[in-house]
Design a protein around this motif. Structure first.
Motif, short mmCIF file in Angstrom:
data_model
loop_
_atom_site.label_atom_id
_atom_site.label_comp_id
_atom_site.label_asym_id
_atom_site.label_seq_id
_atom_site.Cartn_x
_atom_site.Cartn_y
_atom_site.Cartn_z
N LYS A 229 0.84 -1.20 0.00
CA LYS A 229 0.00 0.00 0.00
C LYS A 229 0.87 1.24 0.00
O LYS A 229 1.97 1.23 0.53
N PRO A 230 0.36 2.32 -0.59
CA PRO A 230 1.15 3.56 -0.56
C PRO A 230 1.46 3.96 0.87
O PRO A 230 0.60 3.93 1.74
N GLY A 231 2.73 4.30 1.12
CA GLY A 231 3.13 4.74 2.46
C GLY A 231 3.52 3.59 3.38
O GLY A 231 3.88 3.82 4.53
N ALA A 232 3.42 2.34 2.91
CA ALA A 232 3.79 1.21 3.75
C ALA A 232 5.30 1.19 3.95
O ALA A 232 6.05 1.68 3.13
N THR A 233 5.75 0.63 5.08
CA THR A 233 7.17 0.57 5.38
C THR A 233 7.87 -0.40 4.46
O THR A 233 7.45 -1.56 4.35
N PRO A 234 8.94 0.00 3.78
CA PRO A 234 9.67 -0.91 2.90
C PRO A 234 10.25 -2.06 3.71
O PRO A 234 10.46 -1.94 4.92
N PRO A 235 10.54 -3.20 3.05
CA PRO A 235 11.07 -4.35 3.77
C PRO A 235 12.32 -4.05 4.57
O PRO A 235 12.52 -4.56 5.65
N SER A 236 13.22 -3.18 4.05
CA SER A 236 14.48 -2.90 4.73
C SER A 236 14.27 -2.08 5.99
O SER A 236 15.16 -1.96 6.81
N THR A 237 13.11 -1.50 6.15
CA THR A 237 12.84 -0.69 7.34
C THR A 237 11.55 -1.17 7.98
O THR A 237 10.73 -0.38 8.42
N SER A 238 11.33 -2.48 7.99
CA SER A 238 10.11 -3.03 8.56
C SER A 238 10.14 -2.94 10.07
O SER A 238 11.17 -2.65 10.68
N ALA A 239 8.98 -3.21 10.67
CA ALA A 239 8.90 -3.12 12.13
C ALA A 239 9.81 -4.14 12.79
O ALA A 239 10.25 -3.95 13.91
N ALA A 240 10.12 -5.25 12.09
CA ALA A 240 10.97 -6.28 12.68
C ALA A 240 12.42 -5.85 12.78
O ALA A 240 13.13 -6.25 13.69
N SER A 241 12.87 -5.04 11.83
CA SER A 241 14.28 -4.66 11.83
C SER A 241 14.51 -3.17 12.08
O SER A 241 15.56 -2.78 12.55
N GLY A 242 13.55 -2.33 11.79
CA GLY A 242 13.71 -0.91 12.01
C GLY A 242 14.59 -0.25 10.96
O GLY A 242 15.05 -0.89 10.02
N TYR A 243 14.85 1.02 11.15
CA TYR A 243 15.68 1.76 10.22
C TYR A 243 17.16 1.50 10.51
O TYR A 243 17.57 1.40 11.66
N VAL A 244 17.95 1.40 9.47
CA VAL A 244 19.38 1.13 9.63
C VAL A 244 20.08 2.41 10.06
O VAL A 244 19.97 3.45 9.42
N LEU A 245 20.81 2.31 11.17
CA LEU A 245 21.57 3.44 11.69
C LEU A 245 23.00 3.43 11.17
O LEU A 245 23.51 4.45 10.73
N TRP A 246 23.66 2.26 11.26
CA TRP A 246 25.04 2.12 10.81
C TRP A 246 25.22 0.77 10.15
O TRP A 246 24.58 -0.21 10.54
N SER A 247 26.11 0.72 9.19
CA SER A 247 26.44 -0.54 8.53
C SER A 247 27.90 -0.50 8.11
O SER A 247 28.59 0.53 8.28
N ARG A 248 28.37 -1.60 7.55
CA ARG A 248 29.79 -1.74 7.20
C ARG A 248 30.26 -0.58 6.32
O ARG A 248 29.61 -0.23 5.35
N GLY A 249 31.39 0.01 6.71
CA GLY A 249 31.95 1.14 5.99
C GLY A 249 31.69 2.47 6.65
O GLY A 249 32.37 3.46 6.34
N ASP A 250 30.73 2.52 7.58
CA ASP A 250 30.42 3.78 8.28
C ASP A 250 31.49 4.06 9.34
O ASP A 250 32.14 3.15 9.86
N THR A 251 31.65 5.33 9.66
CA THR A 251 32.59 5.75 10.70
C THR A 251 31.95 6.84 11.55
O THR A 251 30.95 7.43 11.15
N GLY A 252 32.54 7.08 12.73
CA GLY A 252 32.05 8.17 13.55
C GLY A 252 31.83 7.78 15.00
O GLY A 252 32.01 6.61 15.39
N PRO A 253 31.44 8.75 15.84
CA PRO A 253 31.25 8.49 17.27
C PRO A 253 30.14 7.49 17.56
O PRO A 253 30.20 6.77 18.55
N GLY A 254 29.11 7.46 16.72
CA GLY A 254 28.03 6.49 16.93
C GLY A 254 28.53 5.07 16.80
O GLY A 254 28.16 4.17 17.58
N VAL A 255 29.37 4.83 15.80
CA VAL A 255 29.96 3.50 15.60
C VAL A 255 30.87 3.16 16.77
O VAL A 255 30.89 2.01 17.25
#
Length: 284
Positions: free
Chosen positions: A62-88
């Motif tokens: 449906k329009p506006g539905a959460t994409p699979p990569s940001t579903s309720a089960a996994s949430g939005y991606v904050l950091w992944s391989r290759g990222d740098t910074g104080p959060g990591v």
């Protein structure tokens, strides 16, 4: 009349009519079945190919539905391989607290961090993506405490604080206990900065202004029987030297009073530049 009735009956059958019984007389003394023609109801047209401009089917998101990569089960991606910074860096410090990461925080999301995140996710029934999403991050934070400065910089890499005023003239090893860094300075200009480690509570590193009085490339401590490569002595048995233990364990350990350097390449370069008589300032 009989021929007309037959023709009408054929037409009704061809049109998909329904025939129902009736008690009416056809006028010829016989009882005939009247014909009622019903218009067939319009059926729902088949769904068209969405690629041709049709509306999406019920199976489409449906329009506006959460994409699979940001579903309720996994949430939005904050950091992944290759990222740098104080959060990591904080992520890595928290993973160490729950024993999913052994190495100290570096601030770079490398393969070790990715594997640690996968392990943490799998243990808790979360999708094993290796990417740190909001759901995984929330679970990890609930299980850990806010990391302190030296948990975040366990293996060094922290920024150096401002040099002590006594370091601004001449050739100086300017050593800060506050930022745990050593600056090699000449006439107020910093040539090299490295992370350092000091003595423990029982054997503290002395503070003050000293001079390098002896250099020993392959030194071994006669008191503790431990190697002290690239040793530059400045106060009794206390020296600036390379420490393999510091390189392996970071600030989880401590010295017997010496100033430990974990970067062997950097201390080798310093050893070649520093001369006997150069100033050493150890300050807060």
């Amino acid at each position: 009349m009989g021929r007309g009735f037959a023709a009408l009956l054929v037409l009704a059958m061809a049109c998909g009519c329904t025939v129902q019984g009736s008690g009416e007389d056809g006028g010829d003394g016989k009882r005939h079945l009247p014909v009622r023609i019903e218009v067939p109801k319009r059926s729902t047209p088949p769904a068209q190919d969405p690629g041709r401009g049709a509306t999406p089917s019920a199976q489409d998101p449906k329009p506006g539905a959460t994409p699979p990569s940001t579903s309720a089960a996994s949430g939005y991606v904050l950091w992944s391989r290759g990222d740098t910074g104080p959060g990591v860096r904080e992520l890595q410090a928290r993973l160490r607290q729950v024993a999913w990461l052994y190495d100290g925080p570096t601030g770079s999301y490398d393969d070790l961090t990715e594997r640690a995140v996968k392990g943490f996710q799998g243990k808790r029934g979360l999708p094993r993506t290796g990417r740190t999403d909001t759901v995984s991050w929330k679970r990890l934070k609930a299980m850990t405490h806010e990391p302190g400065k030296w948990e975040l910089y366990l293996m060094g890499g922290q920024p150096a604080d401002a040099p002590d005023p006594r370091c601004l003239t001449g050739r100086v090893l300017c050593i800060s206990k506050t930022s745990r860094t050593l600056r090699w300075m000449i006439d107020g200009r910093t040539l090299t900065t490295v992370s350092v480690r000091f003595g423990s509570v029982g054997t503290p590193t002395r503070e003050g202004v000293f001079r390098v009085y002896w250099k020993s490339r392959h030194h071994v401590s006669t008191l503790y029987d431990s190697p002290m490569p690239y040793a530059m002595f400045f106060s009794g048995g206390q020296a600036v030297h390379y420490s393999a233990d510091f390189a392996a364990r970071g600030y989880a350990g401590g010295s017997h009073g010496c100033v430990n350097v974990r970067d062997e390449g950097a201390i080798a370069s310093l050893f070649a530049q520093v001369r006997n008589g150069d100033k050493v300032v150890v300050h807060w």
